[in-house]
Design a protein around this motif. Structure first.
Motif, PDB file in Angstrom:
ATOM      1  N   UNK A   1       0.820  -1.213   0.000  1.00  0.00           N
ATOM      2  CA  UNK A   1       0.000   0.000   0.000  1.00  0.00           C
ATOM      3  C   UNK A   1       0.860   1.272   0.000  1.00  0.00           C
ATOM      4  N   UNK A   2       1.901   1.302   0.807  1.00  0.00           N
ATOM      5  CA  UNK A   2       2.732   2.511   0.875  1.00  0.00           C
ATOM      6  C   UNK A   2       3.449   2.763  -0.454  1.00  0.00           C
ATOM      7  N   UNK A   3       3.941   1.696  -1.054  1.00  0.00           N
ATOM      8  CA  UNK A   3       4.634   1.817  -2.343  1.00  0.00           C
ATOM      9  C   UNK A   3       3.685   2.367  -3.400  1.00  0.00           C
ATOM     10  N   UNK A   4       2.500   1.774  -3.480  1.00  0.00           N
ATOM     11  CA  UNK A   4       1.533   2.185  -4.503  1.00  0.00           C
ATOM     12  C   UNK A   4       1.026   3.598  -4.237  1.00  0.00           C
ATOM     13  N   UNK A   5       0.754   3.914  -2.988  1.00  0.00           N
ATOM     14  CA  UNK A   5       0.294   5.263  -2.641  1.00  0.00           C
ATOM     15  C   UNK A   5       1.350   6.306  -3.025  1.00  0.00           C
ATOM     16  N   UNK A   6       2.591   6.002  -2.750  1.00  0.00           N
ATOM     17  CA  UNK A   6       3.680   6.913  -3.114  1.00  0.00           C
ATOM     18  C   UNK A   6       3.737   7.084  -4.627  1.00  0.00           C
ATOM     19  N   UNK A   7       3.584   5.993  -5.337  1.00  0.00           N
ATOM     20  CA  UNK A   7       3.631   6.035  -6.801  1.00  0.00           C
ATOM     21  C   UNK A   7       2.501   6.877  -7.370  1.00  0.00           C
ATOM     22  N   UNK A   8       1.279   6.654  -6.903  1.00  0.00           N
ATOM     23  CA  UNK A   8       0.134   7.373  -7.481  1.00  0.00           C
ATOM     24  C   UNK A   8       0.132   8.843  -7.075  1.00  0.00           C
ATOM     25  N   UNK A   9       0.765   9.169  -5.969  1.00  0.00           N
ATOM     26  CA  UNK A   9       0.887  10.588  -5.603  1.00  0.00           C
ATOM     27  C   UNK A   9       1.832  11.316  -6.565  1.00  0.00           C
ATOM     28  N   UNK A  10       2.756  10.581  -7.147  1.00  0.00           N
ATOM     29  CA  UNK A  10       3.668  11.130  -8.147  1.00  0.00           C
ATOM     30  C   UNK A  10       3.032  11.117  -9.538  1.00  0.00           C
ATOM     31  N   UNK A  11       2.288  10.047  -9.808  1.00  0.00           N
ATOM     32  CA  UNK A  11       1.690   9.866 -11.132  1.00  0.00           C
ATOM     33  C   UNK A  11       0.448   8.997 -10.966  1.00  0.00           C
ATOM     34  N   UNK A  12      -0.704   9.603 -11.090  1.00  0.00           N
ATOM     35  CA  UNK A  12      -1.967   8.893 -10.876  1.00  0.00           C
ATOM     36  C   UNK A  12      -2.131   7.658 -11.739  1.00  0.00           C
ATOM     37  N   UNK A  13      -1.560   7.681 -12.928  1.00  0.00           N
ATOM     38  CA  UNK A  13      -1.683   6.534 -13.830  1.00  0.00           C
ATOM     39  C   UNK A  13      -0.905   5.311 -13.362  1.00  0.00           C
ATOM     40  N   UNK A  14      -0.075   5.477 -12.361  1.00  0.00           N
ATOM     41  CA  UNK A  14       0.674   4.337 -11.821  1.00  0.00           C
ATOM     42  C   UNK A  14      -0.270   3.294 -11.230  1.00  0.00           C
ATOM     43  N   UNK A  15      -1.482   3.709 -10.893  1.00  0.00           N
ATOM     44  CA  UNK A  15      -2.472   2.777 -10.342  1.00  0.00           C
ATOM     45  C   UNK A  15      -2.708   1.595 -11.279  1.00  0.00           C
ATOM     46  N   UNK A  16      -2.574   1.818 -12.548  1.00  0.00           N
ATOM     47  CA  UNK A  16      -2.773   0.763 -13.549  1.00  0.00           C
ATOM     48  C   UNK A  16      -1.901  -0.445 -13.253  1.00  0.00           C
ATOM     49  N   UNK A  17      -0.703  -0.218 -12.724  1.00  0.00           N
ATOM     50  CA  UNK A  17       0.277  -1.293 -12.508  1.00  0.00           C
ATOM     51  C   UNK A  17       0.191  -1.917 -11.121  1.00  0.00           C
ATOM     52  N   UNK A  18      -0.651  -1.366 -10.266  1.00  0.00           N
ATOM     53  CA  UNK A  18      -0.788  -1.885  -8.904  1.00  0.00           C
ATOM     54  C   UNK A  18      -1.523  -3.227  -8.900  1.00  0.00           C
ATOM     55  N   UNK A  19      -1.316  -3.981  -7.827  1.00  0.00           N
ATOM     56  CA  UNK A  19      -2.016  -5.248  -7.658  1.00  0.00           C
ATOM     57  C   UNK A  19      -3.514  -4.968  -7.579  1.00  0.00           C
ATOM     58  N   UNK A  20      -4.309  -5.902  -8.087  1.00  0.00           N
ATOM     59  CA  UNK A  20      -5.773  -5.725  -8.133  1.00  0.00           C
ATOM     60  C   UNK A  20      -6.367  -5.459  -6.751  1.00  0.00           C
ATOM     61  N   UNK A  21      -5.763  -6.005  -5.697  1.00  0.00           N
ATOM     62  CA  UNK A  21      -6.293  -5.841  -4.348  1.00  0.00           C
ATOM     63  C   UNK A  21      -6.291  -4.383  -3.906  1.00  0.00           C
ATOM     64  N   UNK A  22      -5.434  -3.567  -4.536  1.00  0.00           N
ATOM     65  CA  UNK A  22      -5.366  -2.153  -4.162  1.00  0.00           C
ATOM     66  C   UNK A  22      -6.213  -1.272  -5.058  1.00  0.00           C
ATOM     67  N   UNK A  23      -6.882  -1.868  -6.037  1.00  0.00           N
ATOM     68  CA  UNK A  23      -7.725  -1.090  -6.942  1.00  0.00           C
ATOM     69  C   UNK A  23      -9.204  -1.180  -6.578  1.00  0.00           C
ATOM     70  N   UNK A  24      -9.529  -2.061  -5.637  1.00  0.00           N
ATOM     71  CA  UNK A  24     -10.938  -2.298  -5.293  1.00  0.00           C
ATOM     72  C   UNK A  24     -11.528  -1.155  -4.492  1.00  0.00           C
TER      73      UNK A  24
END
Length: 199
Positions: free
Chosen positions: A176-199
């Motif tokens: 979660x921290x890795x993905x949150x950090x990524x999307x705060x830099x670039x919202x489109x990074x969510x595309x590459x996150x694990x499905x469990x974090x997109x729900x």
């Protein structure tokens, strides 16, 4: 003023052809490469093998290492000087020097993408890879897959560049921290996150 003016000089001024002109020829080439290191390309072979000339060239323009004689592409001090000026110059370094930790570290600190051209043993070195991704998060692409899954490395990469998440693998994509950090830099990074974090 242009160091590339050496290209237009008469051949007698480019070459170390006789003892009388040798010092003058070297002085002309030295002046040229100090102004623009790329002018080494136009120097005669004897001066491309001259350590003083090549050091002056790579201090001004690291990529001038490409034009240096092979013996100087394998010279530790010359290569270190070149990569400190331009990390990408590591691609022109003698093979053994691409596995020299100090040289590789200097290269990736200057240009994270230099990780692409280092010896494979350096791509598994966490200190080297961390330095690379801190300079350019996208350098994660060239890290060994074991470090593309390393939480600390991936977090450093996405802190620098959110879309570097595309090069992460394993548990890092569900962190979660890795993905949150990524999307705060670039919202489109969510595309590459694990499905469990997109729900």
């Amino acid at each position: 003023q242009s160091g590339n003016a050496l290209y237009y000089a008469h051949e007698s001024l480019k070459a170390d052809k006789d003892d009388v002109l040798a010092a003058a020829d070297k002085a002309v080439v030295l002046a040229s490469v100090r102004e623009d290191g790329r002018a080494l390309l136009w120097a005669q072979e004897a001066l491309k093998a001259d350590r003083e000339v090549v050091l002056a060239a790579v201090q001004q323009h690291g990529l001038a290492l490409e034009s240096a004689h092979a013996s100087l592409q394998a010279d530790r001090e010359v290569v270190l000087t070149a990569v400190r000026q331009c990390g990408g110059a590591i691609v022109f370094a003698g093979g053994a020097l691409r596995a020299d930790k100090d040289i590789v570290l200097a290269a990736v600190q200057q240009d994270g993408y230099a990780l692409r051209d280092v010896h494979k043993s350096m791509k598994t070195n966490k200190e080297i890879v961390l330095a690379a991704v801190q300079q350019n998060g996208a350098a994660l692409h060239y890290a060994h897959f074991s470090l593309q899954a390393d939480r600390e490395v991936v977090l450093a990469a996405v802190q620098q560049r959110g879309d570097a998440l595309v090069f992460a693998c394993g548990a890092a994509l569900a962190d979660k921290e890795v993905v949150l950090t990524a999307v705060q830099q670039n919202g489109n990074a969510l595309y590459h996150a694990h499905e469990s974090l997109k729900a």
